[in-house]
Design a protein around this motif. Structure first.
Motif, short mmCIF file in Angstrom:
data_model
loop_
_atom_site.label_atom_id
_atom_site.label_comp_id
_atom_site.label_asym_id
_atom_site.label_seq_id
_atom_site.Cartn_x
_atom_site.Cartn_y
_atom_site.Cartn_z
N ALA A 199 -5.36 -5.87 13.57
CA ALA A 199 -5.32 -5.91 12.10
C ALA A 199 -5.62 -4.53 11.52
CB ALA A 199 -6.32 -6.94 11.58
N GLY A 200 -6.64 -3.86 12.04
CA GLY A 200 -6.98 -2.53 11.57
C GLY A 200 -5.86 -1.53 11.84
N THR A 201 -5.25 -1.64 13.02
CA THR A 201 -4.14 -0.77 13.38
C THR A 201 -2.97 -1.00 12.44
OG1 THR A 201 -4.80 -0.75 15.72
CG2 THR A 201 -2.52 -0.15 15.23
N ALA A 202 -2.70 -2.25 12.11
CA ALA A 202 -1.60 -2.59 11.20
C ALA A 202 -1.81 -1.96 9.83
CB ALA A 202 -1.48 -4.11 11.07
N LEU A 203 -3.03 -2.05 9.33
CA LEU A 203 -3.32 -1.50 8.01
C LEU A 203 -3.17 0.01 7.98
CD1 LEU A 203 -6.42 -3.70 7.08
CD2 LEU A 203 -4.12 -3.88 6.10
N SER A 204 -3.64 0.68 9.04
CA SER A 204 -3.52 2.13 9.11
C SER A 204 -2.07 2.57 9.31
CB SER A 204 -4.36 2.70 10.27
OG SER A 204 -5.71 2.72 9.96
N ALA A 205 -1.45 2.03 10.35
CA ALA A 205 -0.13 2.50 10.77
C ALA A 205 0.94 2.23 9.71
CB ALA A 205 0.26 1.84 12.09
N LYS A 206 0.95 1.03 9.16
CA LYS A 206 1.99 0.69 8.19
C LYS A 206 1.80 1.43 6.86
CE LYS A 206 4.54 -2.35 10.48
NZ LYS A 206 5.99 -2.19 10.70
N TYR A 207 0.57 1.78 6.54
CA TYR A 207 0.34 2.57 5.32
C TYR A 207 0.87 3.99 5.51
CZ TYR A 207 -1.95 4.79 1.34
OH TYR A 207 -2.19 5.48 0.18
#
Length: 314
Positions: free
Chosen positions: A185-193
């Motif tokens: 979840a944290g990776t998704a928030l960072s990477a997609k932003y």
């Protein structure tokens, strides 16, 4: 439920930076030749406590007010989160109450105790762990820090991908293991932003495929009797994490234990670093699906390197 955002991850990084390692990104020409892809390994196995978990634990502990912190923190865990929370509490000078099953490996109990954690042993069932934790929180007033299903923890874990994308330009995809889903979840928030076009793929054991089933059925499906050598990935996906993952993750791919062991051995032999099975599953996915990653620049998060050297699978 409070869903964190990219600003929370930036704030988390500022909060935890002085306490963690900025872990290196390693490459292996021989593994690239075997897979046909350009792989960039983010080495959280070289992080403090030997795993990425310290990021979320420190962010959660240092987000507390002085009044809250004075009463300590508490959790139940037999794995990396237990040691991470114990160290995070030690760094802030407060108590950490850790409920552990009585069959938890002695080496893990020693690690938690070594960081100053106050261990309470219980029967090795989820019911007993949760009930024991409720009693300790009631007695002490300690703040519960969940291993993965908590906004502060997710934001802390998101700093790993934030670092990775600053260290390597032009990534086409990032592969992250998924258990409870805090790191994913944290990776998704960072990477997609930072790059909305980047492909985000979750790696999961075939024998513990609740995230895959949840993705497939478009609803949260809990794990039922999960079995895998990747013991760090046996946890059911958290509700908060699922809300983030379903909107940001492009695919969940599973791999059998045989492939995980092969990938783990390859990393040990070719890169000369120690990783646990839960970390090696990312490379296992690529080895099992070479065509999907051919010629791509792929970031791989090696989540940890904690395992019993007396019980190696090879």
């Amino acid at each position: 439920m409070i869903i964190p955002n990219f600003s929370d991850i930036e704030e988390a990084f500022a909060r935890i930076e002085q306490y963690i390692h900025i872990t290196p990104v390693l490459t292996s020409q021989s593994i690239n030749e075997i897979t046909g892809a350009n792989l960039f390994f983010k080495c959280e196995n070289l992080q403090k406590v030997g795993a990425f978990k310290i990021r979320g634990a420190i962010n959660a502990v240092f987000s507390l007010s002085d009044e809250e912190a004075a009463k300590g923190v508490a959790t139940h865990s037999s794995g990396n989160h237990a040691a991470a929370l114990a160290l995070a509490a030690k760094l802030r000078g407060i108590e950490a109450h850790i409920v552990m099953p009585n069959n938890a490996p002695e080496i893990k109990q020693k690690a938690v105790a070594g960081y100053g954690g106050k261990i309470t042993l219980c029967e090795p069932t989820l019911k007993d762990r949760e009930e024991t934790l409720v009693k300790i929180v009631a007695q002490t007033g300690a703040t519960l820090v969940h291993p993965y299903n908590q906004a502060e923890v997710i934001a802390g874990q998101g700093t790993c991908a934030l670092e990775l994308m600053g260290q390597v330009e032009g990534l086409d995809a990032i592969l992250t293991p998924v258990g409870g889903g805090g790191l994913l979840a944290g990776t998704a928030l960072s990477a997609k932003y930072l790059n909305p076009d980047i492909e985000l793929i979750a790696a999961e054991p075939e024998g513990a495929d609740d995230a895959y089933q949840s993705f497939l059925q478009e609803k949260l499906v809990p794990a039922v009797n999960p079995q895998s050598i990747a013991d760090g990935l046996l946890t059911s996906l958290g509700e908060l994490n699922y809300e983030i993952i379903k909107n940001n993750v492009d695919a969940v791919i599973t791999a059998p234990d045989k492939a995980i062991v092969e990938a783990m051995r390859m990393i040990w032999e070719r890169m000369k670093i120690i990783v646990e099975p839960s970390a090696a599953i990312t490379l296992a996915i690529i080895l099992e699906n070479k065509d999907a990653f051919k010629d791509k620049n792929v970031g791989i998060i090696l989540t940890g390197g904690n395992l019993d050297l007396e019980k190696l699978p090879f």
